[in-house]
Design a protein around this motif. Structure first.
Motif, PDB file in Angstrom:
ATOM      1  N   VAL A 188       0.837  -1.202   0.000  1.00 17.56           N
ATOM      2  CA  VAL A 188       0.000   0.000   0.000  1.00 17.56           C
ATOM      3  C   VAL A 188       0.872   1.252   0.000  1.00 17.56           C
ATOM      4  CG1 VAL A 188      -1.632   1.334   1.398  1.00 17.56           C
ATOM      5  CG2 VAL A 188      -2.007  -1.098   1.026  1.00 17.56           C
ATOM      6  N   GLY A 189       1.932   1.247   0.797  1.00 18.33           N
ATOM      7  CA  GLY A 189       2.849   2.383   0.835  1.00 18.33           C
ATOM      8  C   GLY A 189       3.515   2.619  -0.508  1.00 18.33           C
ATOM      9  N   GLY A 190       3.909   1.548  -1.186  1.00 12.89           N
ATOM     10  CA  GLY A 190       4.527   1.674  -2.509  1.00 12.89           C
ATOM     11  C   GLY A 190       3.557   2.230  -3.532  1.00 12.89           C
ATOM     12  N   ILE A 191       2.312   1.751  -3.512  1.00 12.10           N
ATOM     13  CA  ILE A 191       1.296   2.255  -4.453  1.00 12.10           C
ATOM     14  C   ILE A 191       1.021   3.730  -4.169  1.00 12.10           C
ATOM     15  CG2 ILE A 191      -1.153   2.098  -5.068  1.00 12.10           C
ATOM     16  CD1 ILE A 191      -0.853  -0.966  -4.618  1.00 12.10           C
ATOM     17  N   TYR A 192       0.909   4.095  -2.893  1.00 14.62           N
ATOM     18  CA  TYR A 192       0.642   5.484  -2.522  1.00 14.62           C
ATOM     19  C   TYR A 192       1.785   6.399  -2.970  1.00 14.62           C
ATOM     20  CZ  TYR A 192      -0.201   9.590   0.362  1.00 14.62           C
ATOM     21  OH  TYR A 192      -0.404  10.868   0.794  1.00 14.62           O
ATOM     22  N   TYR A 193       3.035   5.907  -2.775  1.00 18.41           N
ATOM     23  CA  TYR A 193       4.202   6.692  -3.184  1.00 18.41           C
ATOM     24  C   TYR A 193       4.203   6.917  -4.693  1.00 18.41           C
ATOM     25  CZ  TYR A 193       9.030   7.563  -4.552  1.00 18.41           C
ATOM     26  OH  TYR A 193      10.152   8.063  -5.138  1.00 18.41           O
ATOM     27  N   LEU A 194       3.930   5.862  -5.459  1.00 12.24           N
ATOM     28  CA  LEU A 194       3.901   5.994  -6.922  1.00 12.24           C
ATOM     29  C   LEU A 194       2.765   6.911  -7.357  1.00 12.24           C
ATOM     30  CD1 LEU A 194       4.646   2.338  -8.035  1.00 12.24           C
ATOM     31  CD2 LEU A 194       6.141   4.326  -8.228  1.00 12.24           C
ATOM     32  N   TYR A 195       1.622   6.818  -6.689  1.00  9.07           N
ATOM     33  CA  TYR A 195       0.473   7.669  -7.015  1.00  9.07           C
ATOM     34  C   TYR A 195       0.801   9.140  -6.750  1.00  9.07           C
ATOM     35  CZ  TYR A 195      -4.124   9.831  -6.615  1.00  9.07           C
ATOM     36  OH  TYR A 195      -5.189  10.661  -6.761  1.00  9.07           O
ATOM     37  N   ARG A 196       1.407   9.420  -5.590  1.00  5.83           N
ATOM     38  CA  ARG A 196       1.774  10.798  -5.265  1.00  5.83           C
ATOM     39  C   ARG A 196       2.795  11.329  -6.263  1.00  5.83           C
ATOM     40  NH1 ARG A 196      -1.100  13.933  -3.343  1.00  5.83           N
ATOM     41  NH2 ARG A 196       0.596  15.230  -2.590  1.00  5.83           N
ATOM     42  N   ARG A 197       3.754  10.498  -6.649  1.00  5.44           N
ATOM     43  CA  ARG A 197       4.772  10.926  -7.612  1.00  5.44           C
ATOM     44  C   ARG A 197       4.128  11.238  -8.948  1.00  5.44           C
ATOM     45  NH1 ARG A 197       9.836   7.197  -8.934  1.00  5.44           N
ATOM     46  NH2 ARG A 197       8.550   6.780 -10.753  1.00  5.44           N
ATOM     47  N   HIS A 198       3.150  10.406  -9.317  1.00  7.71           N
ATOM     48  CA  HIS A 198       2.438  10.622 -10.573  1.00  7.71           C
ATOM     49  C   HIS A 198       1.642  11.929 -10.524  1.00  7.71           C
ATOM     50  CE1 HIS A 198       0.322   9.742 -14.254  1.00  7.71           C
ATOM     51  NE2 HIS A 198      -0.820   9.914 -13.641  1.00  7.71           N
ATOM     52  N   GLN A 199       0.972  12.181  -9.378  1.00  7.58           N
ATOM     53  CA  GLN A 199       0.205  13.417  -9.215  1.00  7.58           C
ATOM     54  C   GLN A 199       1.125  14.635  -9.300  1.00  7.58           C
ATOM     55  OE1 GLN A 199      -2.921  12.301  -9.801  1.00  7.58           O
ATOM     56  NE2 GLN A 199      -3.638  13.733  -8.261  1.00  7.58           N
ATOM     57  N   ASN A 200       2.295  14.552  -8.668  1.00  9.39           N
ATOM     58  CA  ASN A 200       3.221  15.686  -8.654  1.00  9.39           C
ATOM     59  C   ASN A 200       3.833  15.922 -10.029  1.00  9.39           C
ATOM     60  OD1 ASN A 200       2.751  16.145  -5.982  1.00  9.39           O
ATOM     61  ND2 ASN A 200       4.518  14.997  -5.257  1.00  9.39           N
ATOM     62  N   ASN A 201       3.930  14.892 -10.859  1.00 16.11           N
ATOM     63  CA  ASN A 201       4.503  15.057 -12.197  1.00 16.11           C
ATOM     64  C   ASN A 201       3.539  15.722 -13.160  1.00 16.11           C
ATOM     65  OD1 ASN A 201       7.001  14.066 -11.621  1.00 16.11           O
ATOM     66  ND2 ASN A 201       6.584  11.977 -12.313  1.00 16.11           N
ATOM     67  N   LYS A 202       2.275  15.853 -12.788  1.00 12.73           N
ATOM     68  CA  LYS A 202       1.293  16.488 -13.667  1.00 12.73           C
ATOM     69  C   LYS A 202       1.463  18.006 -13.696  1.00 12.73           C
ATOM     70  CE  LYS A 202      -2.616  13.305 -13.500  1.00 12.73           C
ATOM     71  NZ  LYS A 202      -3.996  13.170 -13.026  1.00 12.73           N
TER      72      LYS A 202
END
Length: 59
Positions: A35-49
Motif C-alpha cells: 500500500v505504501g509503494g502504491i501510494y508513493y507511486l500515485y503521489r509521484r504521478h500526481q506531482n509530475n502532472k
C-alpha cells in the motif's frame, strides 16, 4: 521431571508467539509495504502532472 515441563511449556509458548508473528505481523507488514509503494507511486504521478510553478503540464 518438573524442570523438563518448564522447558517444554516455554518452547510451546515461544512456538505460539512465533506462529502469531508469522501469520499476523508478517502479512500486515507486506500489505503495508504494498500500500505504501502504491501510494508513493500515485503521489509521484500526481506531482509530475504539474510544473514547479503550479501550472498543469500540457503534454
Amino acid at each position: 521431571m518438573n524442570n523438563i515441563w518448564k522447558y517444554v511449556l516455554g518452547f510451546f509458548i515461544a512456538l505460539l508467539l512465533f506462529s502469531i508473528f508469522i501469520h499476523i505481523i508478517l502479512p500486515l507488514a507486506v500489505i503495508l509495504a504494498i500500500v505504501g509503494g502504491i501510494y508513493y507511486l500515485y503521489r509521484r504521478h500526481q506531482n509530475n502532472k504539474y510544473t514547479p510553478e503550479g501550472r498543469k503540464k500540457v503534454n
